[in-house]
Scaffold this motif. Structure first.
Motif, mmCIF file in Angstrom:
data_model
loop_
_atom_site.group_PDB
_atom_site.id
_atom_site.type_symbol
_atom_site.label_atom_id
_atom_site.label_comp_id
_atom_site.label_asym_id
_atom_site.label_seq_id
_atom_site.Cartn_x
_atom_site.Cartn_y
_atom_site.Cartn_z
ATOM 1 N N GLU A 82 10.019 8.035 0.871
ATOM 2 C CA GLU A 82 10.841 7.559 1.985
ATOM 3 C C GLU A 82 10.072 6.604 2.892
ATOM 4 O O GLU A 82 10.639 5.644 3.405
ATOM 5 N N LYS A 83 8.780 6.860 3.101
ATOM 6 C CA LYS A 83 7.966 5.923 3.888
ATOM 7 C C LYS A 83 7.953 4.554 3.229
ATOM 8 O O LYS A 83 8.098 3.528 3.897
ATOM 9 N N ALA A 84 7.777 4.541 1.918
ATOM 10 C CA ALA A 84 7.760 3.271 1.192
ATOM 11 C C ALA A 84 9.118 2.588 1.279
ATOM 12 O O ALA A 84 9.204 1.374 1.483
ATOM 13 N N SER A 85 10.179 3.363 1.150
ATOM 14 C CA SER A 85 11.525 2.801 1.207
ATOM 15 C C SER A 85 11.839 2.221 2.583
ATOM 16 O O SER A 85 12.335 1.097 2.700
ATOM 17 N N VAL A 86 11.537 2.975 3.628
ATOM 18 C CA VAL A 86 11.820 2.518 4.990
ATOM 19 C C VAL A 86 10.975 1.295 5.332
ATOM 20 O O VAL A 86 11.463 0.340 5.950
ATOM 21 N N GLN A 95 3.587 10.170 -9.608
ATOM 22 C CA GLN A 95 2.833 10.435 -10.838
ATOM 23 C C GLN A 95 2.132 11.795 -10.765
ATOM 24 O O GLN A 95 2.136 12.554 -11.740
ATOM 25 N N LYS A 96 1.554 12.124 -9.611
ATOM 26 C CA LYS A 96 0.888 13.416 -9.453
ATOM 27 C C LYS A 96 1.888 14.568 -9.549
ATOM 28 O O LYS A 96 1.580 15.616 -10.105
ATOM 29 N N LEU A 97 3.084 14.368 -9.018
ATOM 30 C CA LEU A 97 4.110 15.402 -9.104
ATOM 31 C C LEU A 97 4.565 15.583 -10.550
ATOM 32 O O LEU A 97 4.736 16.708 -11.022
ATOM 33 N N ALA A 98 4.719 14.480 -11.266
ATOM 34 C CA ALA A 98 5.183 14.544 -12.652
ATOM 35 C C ALA A 98 4.152 15.198 -13.570
ATOM 36 O O ALA A 98 4.516 15.894 -14.521
ATOM 37 N N THR A 99 2.876 14.989 -13.292
ATOM 38 C CA THR A 99 1.831 15.567 -14.139
ATOM 39 C C THR A 99 1.468 16.993 -13.729
ATOM 40 O O THR A 99 0.695 17.649 -14.422
ATOM 41 N N GLY A 100 1.992 17.454 -12.608
ATOM 42 C CA GLY A 100 1.706 18.806 -12.156
ATOM 43 C C GLY A 100 0.463 18.910 -11.304
ATOM 44 O O GLY A 100 0.075 20.004 -10.891
ATOM 45 N N GLU A 101 -0.181 17.798 -11.038
ATOM 46 C CA GLU A 101 -1.385 17.795 -10.204
ATOM 47 C C GLU A 101 -1.052 18.161 -8.757
ATOM 48 O O GLU A 101 -1.849 18.778 -8.063
ATOM 49 N N ASP A 151 0.829 -1.210 0.000
ATOM 50 C CA ASP A 151 0.000 0.000 0.000
ATOM 51 C C ASP A 151 0.863 1.260 0.000
ATOM 52 O O ASP A 151 0.594 2.207 -0.752
ATOM 53 N N LEU A 152 1.902 1.279 0.834
ATOM 54 C CA LEU A 152 2.785 2.445 0.877
ATOM 55 C C LEU A 152 3.529 2.628 -0.444
ATOM 56 O O LEU A 152 3.742 3.756 -0.889
ATOM 57 N N SER A 153 3.899 1.532 -1.073
ATOM 58 C CA SER A 153 4.575 1.615 -2.366
ATOM 59 C C SER A 153 3.642 2.187 -3.433
ATOM 60 O O SER A 153 4.053 3.020 -4.252
ATOM 61 N N GLN A 154 2.396 1.757 -3.413
ATOM 62 C CA GLN A 154 1.426 2.286 -4.375
ATOM 63 C C GLN A 154 1.150 3.768 -4.126
ATOM 64 O O GLN A 154 1.029 4.550 -5.079
ATOM 65 N N GLN A 155 1.067 4.169 -2.855
ATOM 66 C CA GLN A 155 0.876 5.581 -2.531
ATOM 67 C C GLN A 155 2.066 6.404 -3.010
ATOM 68 O O GLN A 155 1.904 7.518 -3.512
ATOM 69 N N SER A 156 3.256 5.848 -2.876
ATOM 70 C CA SER A 156 4.462 6.519 -3.344
ATOM 71 C C SER A 156 4.426 6.697 -4.858
ATOM 72 O O SER A 156 4.733 7.777 -5.379
ATOM 73 N N ASP A 157 4.042 5.641 -5.556
ATOM 74 C CA ASP A 157 3.945 5.722 -7.017
ATOM 75 C C ASP A 157 2.919 6.766 -7.452
ATOM 76 O O ASP A 157 3.151 7.524 -8.403
ATOM 77 N N GLN A 158 1.790 6.820 -6.756
ATOM 78 C CA GLN A 158 0.763 7.805 -7.084
ATOM 79 C C GLN A 158 1.260 9.224 -6.824
ATOM 80 O O GLN A 158 0.991 10.140 -7.611
ATOM 81 N N ALA A 159 1.994 9.414 -5.731
ATOM 82 C CA ALA A 159 2.528 10.740 -5.419
ATOM 83 C C ALA A 159 3.534 11.183 -6.476
ATOM 84 O O ALA A 159 3.538 12.351 -6.888
#
Length: 99
Positions: A71-75, A53-59, A43-51
């Motif tokens: 970092e949460k996903a990594s830790v 993607q949102k940063l890359a698209t400018g959302e 779940d944390l990895s998916q949230q990281s991926d979504q974040a």
């Protein structure tokens, strides 16, 4: 002078033992723990991926929030891998014990 102990405080209160604990229930508990751990890490990895993607698209323009999610996903992944390694080491140690 008599000193009475504090009732209701102790290891048995904090960690109650189940009466009919068998090896299968212990194995089920460990399996459930690892299943939940992997689910939370996923779940944390998916949230990281979504974040990301949102940063890359400018959302989302908050770089710090994205980095916190990454970092949460990594830790959490590092924690999960260390728990796995310790469990594997414990299993190997038990298997090396003479019967």
């Amino acid at each position: 002078m008599e000193i009475n102990g504090i009732s209701g405080v102790g290891m048995s209160t904090a960690f109650p033992l189940e009466k009919n604990t068998s090896s299968t229930s212990v194995a089920d508990g460990a399996g459930k723990f690892f299943k939940e751990l992997v689910g939370k890490v996923n779940d944390l990895s998916q949230q990281s991926d979504q974040a990301i993607q949102k940063l890359a698209t400018g959302e989302n323009r908050n770089l710090h929030e994205t980095m916190i999610a990454v970092e949460k996903a990594s830790v959490s992944f590092l924690f999960m891998s260390q728990v796995r390694n310790k469990a594997l080491e414990a299993y190997q140690e038990v298997m090396r014990m003479p019967v």
